[in-house]
Design a protein around this motif. Structure first.
Motif, short mmCIF file in Angstrom:
data_model
loop_
_atom_site.label_atom_id
_atom_site.label_comp_id
_atom_site.label_asym_id
_atom_site.label_seq_id
_atom_site.Cartn_x
_atom_site.Cartn_y
_atom_site.Cartn_z
N CYS A 192 -13.64 12.31 1.03
CA CYS A 192 -14.11 10.86 1.05
C CYS A 192 -14.51 10.50 -0.38
O CYS A 192 -14.85 10.97 -1.40
CB CYS A 192 -15.62 10.98 1.90
SG CYS A 192 -16.31 9.46 2.08
N ASP B 153 -17.18 8.85 -1.38
CA ASP B 153 -18.73 9.02 -1.56
C ASP B 153 -19.05 10.15 -2.64
O ASP B 153 -18.44 10.81 -3.13
CB ASP B 153 -19.34 9.97 -0.35
CG ASP B 153 -20.83 9.87 -0.29
OD1 ASP B 153 -21.19 10.18 -1.38
OD2 ASP B 153 -21.46 9.23 0.75
N GLY C 80 -21.43 7.45 5.15
CA GLY C 80 -21.50 6.30 5.17
C GLY C 80 -20.17 5.38 5.92
O GLY C 80 -20.58 4.58 6.72
ZN ZN Z 1 -18.08 9.58 3.33
#
Ligand code: ZN
Length: 212
Positions: A42, A44, A102
């Motif tokens: 990800c 992130d 998220g």
């Molecule tokens: Zn993520």
């Protein structure tokens, strides 16, 4: 948090540190790359690739996007997978999701998120495929955690659906596909023990691209 200017200072110190232990570090690095691992994770900022695995430059080929998705019409991720398997000859492919993602949470919100709609739709599809299991989990946090894990599993399956993986695996016995979840609260990597061989067998009647 580092200031923009400090990034260059950090870089200077990093070069010193690398060349301090091996003065030819960058000369060797510039020659070629031969990583054993492809990591798909990800975007992130809390989930880094190399750092959590203790790997350095040259050791892992990396692709990151929102929700660590492997979408078959995404030229970006498909190019990365093809290149890693067919040219870099990686031995392991890791899909790494993370709790508190998220992207996974946003995917389940009932509102128009514009351009993110078609991207996050891939995660809604994972939910639909595993709806019975997920809806049986009463606790919302646990349900999201499980969706994170199932999303990783489905993206591993998507890699196993590719011709590059099927043909190379049949000929050379690698790369193996692994599914991980990074537990943000402990820093621990959790191996989901994805059964690569079983998935390959299960999807063969529909997704076989090996010509045999
Ligand atoms: Zn993520």
């Amino acid at each position: 948090m580092a200031t923009y200017e400090e990034l260059f200072e950090n870089n200077r110190r990093w070069i010193e540190q690398k060349t301090g232990t091996n003065k030819d570090f960058f000369l060797e690095l510039a020659k070629d790359q031969n990583p054993d691992y492809l990591y798909i994770g990800c975007s992130d900022s809390r989930v880094t690739a190399e750092e959590v695995m203790g790997l350095g430059p040259g050791e892992v080929f990396v692709h990151r996007n929102v929700g660590n998705l492997v979408n078959n019409v995404d030229l970006n991720v498909m190019s990365v997978i093809n290149y890693a398997i067919r040219h870099l000859n990686v031995k392991h492919i890791i899909v790494c999701g993370h709790y508190e993602c998220g992207g996974v949470k946003a995917a389940m919100v009932s509102k128009d998120l514009g351009l993110l709609n078609p991207w996050l739709r891939n995660i809604r599809d994972v939910y639909r495929l595993h709806k019975a299991e997920l809806n049986a989990i009463a606790d919302e946090r646990q349900r999201y955690d499980r969706l994170v894990e199932l999303n990783v599993q489905e993206q591993c399956t998507n890699i196993i659906k590719t011709a590059a993986l099927q043909l190379t695996y049949a000929a050379e016995g690698h790369p193996a596909v692994h599914g991980w979840v990074f537990d943000i609260k402990s820093g621990r990597i959790i191996d989901l023990h994805i059964d690569h061989e079983r998935i390959l067998r299960d999807i063969k009647d529909i997704y076989n691209l090996t010509g045999s």
